[in-house]
Scaffold this motif. Structure first.
Motif, PDB file in Angstrom:
ATOM      1  N   MET A 116       0.857  -1.197   0.000  1.00  0.00           N
ATOM      2  CA  MET A 116       0.000   0.000   0.000  1.00  0.00           C
ATOM      3  C   MET A 116       0.893   1.247   0.000  1.00  0.00           C
ATOM      4  SD  MET A 116      -2.939   1.060   2.758  1.00  0.00           S
ATOM      5  CE  MET A 116      -4.340   0.665   1.705  1.00  0.00           C
ATOM      6  N   VAL A 119       1.627   5.558  -0.260  1.00  0.00           N
ATOM      7  CA  VAL A 119       1.135   6.660   0.569  1.00  0.00           C
ATOM      8  C   VAL A 119      -0.202   7.204   0.063  1.00  0.00           C
ATOM      9  CG1 VAL A 119       1.617   9.025   1.340  1.00  0.00           C
ATOM     10  CG2 VAL A 119       3.427   7.304   1.397  1.00  0.00           C
ATOM     11  N   PHE A 149      -2.943   4.878   0.902  1.00  0.00           N
ATOM     12  CA  PHE A 149      -3.201   5.017   2.331  1.00  0.00           C
ATOM     13  C   PHE A 149      -4.041   6.261   2.600  1.00  0.00           C
ATOM     14  CE2 PHE A 149      -2.051   7.289   6.221  1.00  0.00           C
ATOM     15  CZ  PHE A 149      -2.456   6.383   7.185  1.00  0.00           C
ATOM     16  N   ARG A 150      -3.659   7.365   1.976  1.00  0.00           N
ATOM     17  CA  ARG A 150      -4.363   8.624   2.227  1.00  0.00           C
ATOM     18  C   ARG A 150      -5.850   8.475   1.884  1.00  0.00           C
ATOM     19  NH1 ARG A 150      -2.092  13.993   1.893  1.00  0.00           N
ATOM     20  NH2 ARG A 150      -0.323  13.185   0.704  1.00  0.00           N
ATOM     21  N   ALA A 170      -7.542   6.065   4.339  1.00  0.00           N
ATOM     22  CA  ALA A 170      -7.637   6.611   5.695  1.00  0.00           C
ATOM     23  C   ALA A 170      -8.735   7.674   5.774  1.00  0.00           C
ATOM     24  CB  ALA A 170      -6.288   7.183   6.131  1.00  0.00           C
ATOM     25  N   HIS A 171      -8.889   8.458   4.719  1.00  0.00           N
ATOM     26  CA  HIS A 171     -10.010   9.420   4.721  1.00  0.00           C
ATOM     27  C   HIS A 171     -11.350   8.685   4.787  1.00  0.00           C
ATOM     28  CE1 HIS A 171      -8.020  13.251   4.457  1.00  0.00           C
ATOM     29  NE2 HIS A 171      -7.311  12.901   3.402  1.00  0.00           N
ATOM     30  N   SER A 201      -0.126   6.152  15.823  1.00  0.00           N
ATOM     31  CA  SER A 201      -0.011   5.137  14.771  1.00  0.00           C
ATOM     32  C   SER A 201       0.653   5.737  13.534  1.00  0.00           C
ATOM     33  CB  SER A 201      -1.394   4.601  14.392  1.00  0.00           C
ATOM     34  OG  SER A 201      -2.038   4.045  15.505  1.00  0.00           O
ATOM     35  N   LEU A 232       2.732   8.214  13.256  1.00  0.00           N
ATOM     36  CA  LEU A 232       4.155   8.510  13.423  1.00  0.00           C
ATOM     37  C   LEU A 232       5.015   7.252  13.311  1.00  0.00           C
ATOM     38  CD1 LEU A 232       4.043  11.090  16.329  1.00  0.00           C
ATOM     39  CD2 LEU A 232       5.325  11.435  14.209  1.00  0.00           C
ATOM     40  N   VAL A 235      -4.990  12.857   8.939  1.00  0.00           N
ATOM     41  CA  VAL A 235      -4.665  11.848   7.922  1.00  0.00           C
ATOM     42  C   VAL A 235      -3.760  12.461   6.845  1.00  0.00           C
ATOM     43  CG1 VAL A 235      -5.667  10.608   5.950  1.00  0.00           C
ATOM     44  CG2 VAL A 235      -6.623  10.309   8.258  1.00  0.00           C
ATOM     45  N   ASP A 236      -4.087  13.648   6.417  1.00  0.00           N
ATOM     46  CA  ASP A 236      -3.217  14.294   5.415  1.00  0.00           C
ATOM     47  C   ASP A 236      -1.839  14.579   6.005  1.00  0.00           C
ATOM     48  OD1 ASP A 236      -4.733  14.335   3.045  1.00  0.00           O
ATOM     49  OD2 ASP A 236      -5.999  15.943   3.850  1.00  0.00           O
ATOM     50  N   TRP A 237      -1.840  14.971   7.262  1.00  0.00           N
ATOM     51  CA  TRP A 237      -0.557  15.235   7.915  1.00  0.00           C
ATOM     52  C   TRP A 237       0.291  13.951   7.968  1.00  0.00           C
ATOM     53  CZ3 TRP A 237       2.107  13.442  12.132  1.00  0.00           C
ATOM     54  CH2 TRP A 237       3.205  14.216  12.547  1.00  0.00           C
ATOM     55  N   ILE A 238      -0.358  12.829   8.291  1.00  0.00           N
ATOM     56  CA  ILE A 238       0.360  11.549   8.376  1.00  0.00           C
ATOM     57  C   ILE A 238       0.893  11.137   6.996  1.00  0.00           C
ATOM     58  CG2 ILE A 238       0.049   9.062   8.775  1.00  0.00           C
ATOM     59  CD1 ILE A 238      -1.996   9.850  11.015  1.00  0.00           C
ATOM     60  N   ALA A 239       0.039  11.249   5.997  1.00  0.00           N
ATOM     61  CA  ALA A 239       0.468  10.865   4.641  1.00  0.00           C
ATOM     62  C   ALA A 239       1.615  11.764   4.179  1.00  0.00           C
ATOM     63  CB  ALA A 239      -0.715  10.941   3.681  1.00  0.00           C
ATOM     64  N   ASP A 240       1.482  13.058   4.439  1.00  0.00           N
ATOM     65  CA  ASP A 240       2.554  13.987   4.034  1.00  0.00           C
ATOM     66  C   ASP A 240       3.848  13.688   4.789  1.00  0.00           C
ATOM     67  OD1 ASP A 240       0.757  15.152   2.339  1.00  0.00           O
ATOM     68  OD2 ASP A 240       0.312  16.864   3.643  1.00  0.00           O
ATOM     69  N   LEU A 241       3.722  13.318   6.068  1.00  0.00           N
ATOM     70  CA  LEU A 241       4.921  12.975   6.838  1.00  0.00           C
ATOM     71  C   LEU A 241       5.649  11.790   6.201  1.00  0.00           C
ATOM     72  CD1 LEU A 241       6.761  13.194   9.360  1.00  0.00           C
ATOM     73  CD2 LEU A 241       5.184  11.628  10.518  1.00  0.00           C
ATOM     74  N   ARG A 242       4.874  10.780   5.811  1.00  0.00           N
ATOM     75  CA  ARG A 242       5.498   9.612   5.181  1.00  0.00           C
ATOM     76  C   ARG A 242       6.268  10.015   3.926  1.00  0.00           C
ATOM     77  NH1 ARG A 242       5.044   3.973   6.536  1.00  0.00           N
ATOM     78  NH2 ARG A 242       4.349   4.098   8.687  1.00  0.00           N
ATOM     79  N   LEU A 243       5.716  10.978   3.192  1.00  0.00           N
ATOM     80  CA  LEU A 243       6.411  11.440   1.985  1.00  0.00           C
ATOM     81  C   LEU A 243       7.683  12.204   2.345  1.00  0.00           C
ATOM     82  CD1 LEU A 243       3.314  12.613  -0.114  1.00  0.00           C
ATOM     83  CD2 LEU A 243       4.685  10.536  -0.465  1.00  0.00           C
ATOM     84  N   VAL A 297       8.016  15.766  15.563  1.00  0.00           N
ATOM     85  CA  VAL A 297       8.772  15.181  14.449  1.00  0.00           C
ATOM     86  C   VAL A 297      10.281  15.378  14.626  1.00  0.00           C
ATOM     87  CG1 VAL A 297       9.217  15.306  11.959  1.00  0.00           C
ATOM     88  CG2 VAL A 297       6.865  15.164  12.818  1.00  0.00           C
ATOM     89  N   VAL A 333      12.538   5.864  12.314  1.00  0.00           N
ATOM     90  CA  VAL A 333      12.808   4.456  12.030  1.00  0.00           C
ATOM     91  C   VAL A 333      12.149   3.996  10.728  1.00  0.00           C
ATOM     92  CG1 VAL A 333      13.301   3.761  14.398  1.00  0.00           C
ATOM     93  CG2 VAL A 333      10.936   3.728  13.585  1.00  0.00           C
ATOM     94  N   GLN A 334      11.205   4.780  10.205  1.00  0.00           N
ATOM     95  CA  GLN A 334      10.602   4.423   8.908  1.00  0.00           C
ATOM     96  C   GLN A 334      11.459   4.927   7.736  1.00  0.00           C
ATOM     97  OE1 GLN A 334       8.207   2.351   9.315  1.00  0.00           O
ATOM     98  NE2 GLN A 334       8.066   2.828  11.502  1.00  0.00           N
ATOM     99  N   ALA A 379       6.324   0.084  10.133  1.00  0.00           N
ATOM    100  CA  ALA A 379       4.905   0.375  10.354  1.00  0.00           C
ATOM    101  C   ALA A 379       4.264   0.485   8.976  1.00  0.00           C
ATOM    102  CB  ALA A 379       4.740   1.670  11.150  1.00  0.00           C
ATOM    103  N   LEU A 384       1.874   0.787   6.001  1.00  0.00           N
ATOM    104  CA  LEU A 384       0.687   1.650   6.027  1.00  0.00           C
ATOM    105  C   LEU A 384      -0.607   0.853   6.117  1.00  0.00           C
ATOM    106  CD1 LEU A 384       1.961   4.386   3.565  1.00  0.00           C
ATOM    107  CD2 LEU A 384       1.409   4.683   6.001  1.00  0.00           C
ATOM    108  N   VAL A 411      -1.042   0.382   9.665  1.00  0.00           N
ATOM    109  CA  VAL A 411      -1.417   1.653  10.309  1.00  0.00           C
ATOM    110  C   VAL A 411      -2.926   1.869  10.169  1.00  0.00           C
ATOM    111  CG1 VAL A 411      -1.161   4.168  10.227  1.00  0.00           C
ATOM    112  CG2 VAL A 411       0.864   2.700  10.022  1.00  0.00           C
TER     113      VAL A 411
END
Lengths: 473, 473
Positions: free
Chosen positions: A1, A3, A6-7, A10-11, A96, A98, B14-22, B65, B71-72, B84, B86, B89
């Protein structure tokens, strides 16, 4: 999956979660699933290839929700409240998302230092002094096990560093009231003390609080027989009736023998947020450890149990490890929570407390707790005033224990009646109540305090109780 | 926070999490926070009134952050992988959103039965026979403690039901290799055996696997001295070098004394998903317990550690409690996971495994593990071929332990050089590696297997290692 997948998913999931919260009041409180039904619906060979997210969402609707007892329902009065306040759910989502690794301070300084901040915040909000330091554990069961091991090691002069418990000549004894939670006995057994060295101290037949004279007698008898009192567990807010053991007297009795005092306030700890309830905890400042669960009444989503100790140095000596692959140059300057409990790896649990306290604020949390206390007193008064009904224990908190005893019904017949009307309510899905044995007979616990429970819900369950118990089945 | 406020905030999150992964690949791998820095940034009096969600999001960006070791990151080679994925998650979000209470089957049939399904799926996917049954614990530390307590109780004929460990006349002894994880010694001490009754069995100086002849000798000597071998912990995939203890031989040696064999495969358990790696586990079918962590290499978000046992009945006898307020009419027909481990209350952890396996599929997970094994062999070959560099241990899995030993550098000076170049890399934020003591000297572990780590990342870290170690500081 990836990003973006996932986005998108997750929405969808967020909307599903929000919609579920809106639907919860209409769902049966107790799951209607029969044993094996969920398993049969989802079993099969393990998936080799990816399935679409829609299939998962459909299974959540069709299998998981019907297979879940709705503890967030306003008509859930079972066990103890197990609130998952939405602010704390957000914090859990952040945790989760993070994907942090909590093994050492270095693996996530924020995870460690936010845990220091929130446990200190709750220490201050509950009126504890700054001599206490806390950590987040999964449950009060684990916290109690840690306390019992620390007590064992203090009593035995750190026998774990030598020949272990077997090298101690005098049997070490632990004391708790007959009303203590099952996790206390479990912790005592898992820590190796043995059932013969667990004394269940009688409780007062009216208040269900520990009889401290009996505690003193038992300790004196053990000492006379060559055994050593190692720990006493004081329960503040027992599971049966929320009885309150007298902590100050227990501390005084225990101190004669140097025994560790652990205060198990898994449920009632939330009440320390209210100044008017702190009298229940008199003496706690002289105890050795205290655990309570924000994941119960206060409402920070499971799992979030706090263990406070006064002697961190001892705890760390008992629990610490120092392998080369976990060392860093800052070890002396930071807190290493791995040495405060059982697991090495820890989730970022502080976030859910941080979000909960900041997004809701302490004032609103206290107001909700006071609402529940008032609802419990209202129900107590109603039951007291109703012919044929009886409140069977004091109501210091939010749980009201009742029986409906029609004239002439006693003993086993009364128990059967109690269990039957309670089960009829539970089976209806319209409310959920827990029967429990109190003073040798079955009673029904009405444990008020689901976040969504308003006065009307309490009024409705009381009507449901009367209608159900007073009607022939 | 009401449902619509939650919905809006959760969509933002959710957008914040997805953007963080990027963003993660661009962030320093090791947190740049100094001790106390996070705390200083967020401390203060506990919040009385609600804050806006934007304030929380800003703190996540500004404090959390930077305070988190990533670790990811594709350039994280530290400790062991702590992936982790997705898909998992998402499952964790669903768990938080449901707000379920896992205390008994009745409190959430779905939570219990999905755990049965996913632990059986992973049993089948890892080639274990149907004699095993599993449960999800937080960590391998807790799983090992449960195993040690079960071993203690089997060896002592359920002493917990009598006078406890102190009532056992013959000292009970536990054996593990010198290379076993620190959590093994911790579990032995917490279970009350005592350090004098923990035998650290020598490991082979080349393979770092337990020397079973030495194990047999130690057991014989203990028996001759009146002590009783209670348990042996076999490590498959040690933390230092991923060494593989010979499980079949250990089981055979232990069986002479009726000792419990616990297989700690916290990291390496994921390799059982690959048929070509199962030889490492030869003999496991005759062990008593096995733990491994999907939350490591396989990538189901922390916390997700599996403990499989063959004798569930014994485990339940050791761990069970049965208070009146937790009873229900279906108790005999269902699994009560509270009796399989330490905590009573449990989160709905099965969902993250369920989502992970269904949304990614086993085939893709296996392909990723094979990618990492190939990358590790590639790195091993590069290091082997490079003058001045040395691979210091076999590479059965995905971790390569190396030293850079320029001519003339030995002993403490070599250790200082090793720690220095490793720290220079870590401080740069461009990659994260863990030093560890192996065979008495410091080495650098390159633990490949972050989900995002591709061949190019391994190639880049190898270049970075050469550039850094071979350059004057």
């Amino acid at each position: 999956m990836d990003v973006e997948e996932f986005r998108a998913a997750a929405h969808e999931l967020v909307d599903w979660i929000a919609d579920l919260r809106l639907r919860v009041p209409e769902l049966p409180v107790r799951s209607t699933a029969r044993p094996g039904e969920v398993r049969a619906a989802v079993d099969g060979v393990p998936p080799e290839l990816p399935e679409p997210f829609a299939a998962l969402l459909a299974d959540l609707d069709d299998v998981v929700v019907p297979g879940t007892t709705q503890v967030q329902s306003p008509r859930n009065f079972a066990w103890f409240p197990s609130n998952a306040s939405l602010a704390s759910v957000l914090g859990d989502l952040a945790s989760s998302g993070l994907g942090s690794l909590g093994i050492t301070w270095q693996s996530s300084p924020a995870l460690t230092e936010l845990e220091e901040v929130v446990t200190d915040w709750l220490r201050d909000l509950t009126g504890l002094s700054s001599q206490w330091r806390g950590a987040i554990h999964d449950t009060a069961s684990s916290a109690c096990l840690v306390a019992m091991i620390a007590a064992r090691e203090r009593a035995s002069g750190l026998s774990e560093a030598r020949g272990g418990l077997q090298s101690e000549p005098a049997p070490l004894v632990v004391y708790a009231s007959t009303e203590a939670h099952s996790s206390v006995a479990k912790a005592v057994l898992l820590a190796g003390f043995g059932r013969d060295n667990l004394r269940l101290v009688p409780a007062d037949p009216v208040t269900f609080a520990m009889d401290v004279d009996a505690l003193r007698d038992l300790m004196a008898r053990d000492v006379a027989a060559g055994r050593r009192p190692a720990a006493v567990v004081a329960s503040v807010g027992t599971t049966g009736t929320t009885a309150v053991d007298p902590v100050a007297e227990i501390v005084s009795a225990a101190s004669v023998h140097g025994a560790w005092v652990h205060v198990d306030a898994a449920m009632a700890g939330s009440a320390m947020l209210l100044e008017e309830c702190r009298g229940m905890f008199d003496g706690v400042e002289c105890a050795d450890s205290l655990s309570w669960n924000p994941h119960k009444w206060m409402g920070t989503i499971l799992d979030c149990s706090l263990l406070y100790v006064r002697d961190v140095e001892l705890l760390v000596r008992v629990m610490s490890t120092d392998p080369s692959y976990l060392r860093s140059s800052v070890d002396g300057e930071v807190t290493q929570y791995k040495d405060w409990g059982i697991p090495l790896g820890r989730r970022f649990r502080a976030l859910k407390l941080w979000f909960h306290l900041r997004l809701d604020g302490a004032e609103a949390i206290r107001a909700r707790l006071r609402r529940d206390l008032a609802n419990a007193q209202w129900l107590r008064a109603q039951v007291d005033a109703e012919p044929g009904w009886e409140v069977v224990a004091p109501v210091p908190l939010q749980t009201v224990c009742v029986v409906h005893a029609p004239a002439g019904l006693t003993g086993d017949a009364l128990d059967a009646h109690t269990l039957a009307w309670c089960e009829r309510i539970n089976a209806s899905g319209r409310a959920l109540l827990t029967p429990a044995l109190v003073g040798g007979r079955w009673v029904v616990r009405v444990s008020i305090g689901a976040e969504a429970t308003e006065h009307d819900d309490v009024s409705a369950v009381w009507k449901l109780m009367r209608d159900t118990a007073q009607r022939r089945p």
